[in-house]
Design an enzyme around this catalytic site. Structure first.
Site, PDB file in Angstrom:
ATOM      1  N   GLU A  17       0.819  -1.213   0.000  1.00 49.60           N
ATOM      2  CA  GLU A  17       0.000   0.000   0.000  1.00 49.60           C
ATOM      3  C   GLU A  17       0.857   1.270   0.000  1.00 49.60           C
ATOM      4  OE1 GLU A  17      -3.554  -0.313   2.671  1.00 49.60           O
ATOM      5  OE2 GLU A  17      -2.566  -2.172   3.268  1.00 49.60           O
ATOM      6  N   SER A 143      -6.689  -2.552   2.499  1.00 45.55           N
ATOM      7  CA  SER A 143      -7.074  -1.957   1.218  1.00 45.55           C
ATOM      8  C   SER A 143      -7.577  -2.980   0.200  1.00 45.55           C
ATOM      9  CB  SER A 143      -5.906  -1.167   0.613  1.00 45.55           C
ATOM     10  OG  SER A 143      -5.642  -0.014   1.371  1.00 45.55           O
ATOM     11  N   TYR A 212      -9.485   3.617  -4.473  1.00 41.72           N
ATOM     12  CA  TYR A 212      -8.508   4.668  -4.718  1.00 41.72           C
ATOM     13  C   TYR A 212      -8.548   5.297  -6.115  1.00 41.72           C
ATOM     14  CZ  TYR A 212      -6.802   2.787  -0.359  1.00 41.72           C
ATOM     15  OH  TYR A 212      -6.713   2.366   0.935  1.00 41.72           O
ATOM     16  N   ARG A 251     -11.724   3.104  11.707  1.00 43.11           N
ATOM     17  CA  ARG A 251     -12.900   2.994  10.836  1.00 43.11           C
ATOM     18  C   ARG A 251     -13.305   1.531  10.762  1.00 43.11           C
ATOM     19  NH1 ARG A 251     -11.177   3.210   5.696  1.00 43.11           N
ATOM     20  NH2 ARG A 251     -12.012   1.112   5.336  1.00 43.11           N
ATOM     21  N   ASP A 253     -15.776  -1.446   9.093  1.00 43.69           N
ATOM     22  CA  ASP A 253     -16.525  -1.761   7.883  1.00 43.69           C
ATOM     23  C   ASP A 253     -17.561  -2.837   8.185  1.00 43.69           C
ATOM     24  OD1 ASP A 253     -14.895   0.019   6.514  1.00 43.69           O
ATOM     25  OD2 ASP A 253     -13.468  -1.542   5.926  1.00 43.69           O
ATOM     26  N   GLU A 270     -14.185  -5.731   9.571  1.00 43.80           N
ATOM     27  CA  GLU A 270     -12.861  -5.449  10.125  1.00 43.80           C
ATOM     28  C   GLU A 270     -12.801  -4.019  10.621  1.00 43.80           C
ATOM     29  OE1 GLU A 270      -9.638  -4.648   7.079  1.00 43.80           O
ATOM     30  OE2 GLU A 270     -11.084  -5.727   5.816  1.00 43.80           O
ATOM     31  N   ASN A 272     -10.112  -0.765  10.695  1.00 47.84           N
ATOM     32  CA  ASN A 272      -8.906  -0.187  10.107  1.00 47.84           C
ATOM     33  C   ASN A 272      -8.351   0.844  11.075  1.00 47.84           C
ATOM     34  OD1 ASN A 272      -7.025   1.214   8.527  1.00 47.84           O
ATOM     35  ND2 ASN A 272      -8.223   0.948   6.659  1.00 47.84           N
ATOM     36  N   GLY A 276      -7.304   5.587   5.428  1.00 41.53           N
ATOM     37  CA  GLY A 276      -6.730   6.439   4.398  1.00 41.53           C
ATOM     38  C   GLY A 276      -7.104   7.898   4.582  1.00 41.53           C
TER      39      GLY A 276
END
Length: 309
Positions: A17, A143, A212, A251, A253, A270, A272, A276
């Site tokens: 990443e 990601s 992205y 964050r 999900d 999950e 994070n 990002g």
């Protein structure tokens, strides 16, 4: 909060990443400079301990993504050097990066997760370890790198797992939950709003390209949910944040199967710990919806920095 002056923004690194991290780091560095901080940008290499020991910044803004930057490794170096840093500490970072162990911790805290098994890539490629549909993902990547959705009509598991260039280690084979992709950020102990993520037409799911690439997905904020479900997801995001011991911003999900023929199931996929911070990233969008500018967000994150996280 402690007031810092000289901030080293850690970005790049050598994970899969890297490019996303460079984008996140540059955006955060620019915002911190606009907020009046002295900023040093560091493209992280394996000499990072020596470079930081010589530089001695007041704090480090960790904009690294993926292995070595998000899994407790860089956090351990910063603890050893006694340099305050942002986001989660050593244990929380390592735990959240390991999707299988993170699910155990979240389930124990009452956060529903999808059932799954951990396997070597070779074993996961030999036969279906779960009845299709299911998802195959690296245990320790972010990601959506190396993720496959195995649908009902797939005769074999993904054979890409047997390729010589597979570098992502063991995989988590997880039951597929149909429905909507939702995400919720936590800032400190406060849940922000909820975004529904829809991949652009032609993309199968919210993969690396959807995350992205410009136009790779579109976001619905706030997500169109009943007040009860909205509040439940926010509570689950905070519960998951606490279950893993996260600090600063995280964050979570989710998948919600609220199709007319669906089960109504809601699961956390999950958490994070290093979300990002690019132009298409979710946390800045959620913060803006809560009335927090990008500059105010990065200031909050850096002023929350500490050791012993």
């Amino acid at each position: 909060m402690t007031s810092f002056h000289h901030i080293a923004v850690l970005m790049g690194g050598w994970s899969s990443e890297r490019e996303v991290s460079l984008n996140s780091g540059e955006a955060c560095a620019g915002a911190l400079e606009a907020q009046g901080y002295r900023v040093t940008r560091i493209d992280v290499g394996r000499d990072i301990a020596d470079r930081l020991a010589a530089l001695r910044p007041d704090a480090c803004f960790n904009a690294l993504h993926g292995k070595w930057g998000e899994d407790g490794c860089i956090q351990g170096i910063l603890e050893t050097l006694e340099i305050p840093y942002t986001h989660s500490g050593v244990l929380a970072s390592a735990l959240a990066m390991d999707k299988a162990r993170a699910k155990v911790a979240m389930k124990a805290a009452g956060v529903p997760v999808a059932a799954g098994v951990v396997a070597s890539p070779a074993k996961a490629a030999q036969r279906h370890l779960l009845p299709p549909p299911y998802v195959v993902k690296p245990v320790c990547e972010g990601s959506s790198v190396g993720v496959f959705i195995v649908r009902n009509d797939y005769e074999h598991p993904p054979q890409e797992l047997t390729r010589a260039d597979w570098t992502h280690g063991d995989v988590l084979v997880e039951r597929y939950v149909a429905g909507r992709e939702l995400t919720c950020a936590v800032l400190g102990d406060r849940a922000l709003g909820i975004i529904e993520i829809k991949p652009a037409e032609g993309l199968v799911f919210y993969d690396y390209e959807a995350k992205y690439a410009k136009g790779g997905s579109y976001h619905i904020l706030p997500a169109r949910l009943s007040p009860e479900i909205y509040e439940n997801i926010q509570k689950m995001a905070v519960d998951a944040h606490h279950a893993l011991g996260c600090r600063g911003v995280s964050r979570a999900d989710f998948r919600l199967d609220d199709r007319p023929e669906g089960t109504g199931e809601l699961v956390c996929l999950e958490v994070n710990t290093q979300p990002g911070m690019t132009a298409t990233s979710l946390v800045p969008e959620l913060a803006a919806h809560a009335g927090l500018s990008f500059g105010e967000l990065v200031r909050w994150i850096v002023e929350n920095a500490s050791c012993n996280r």
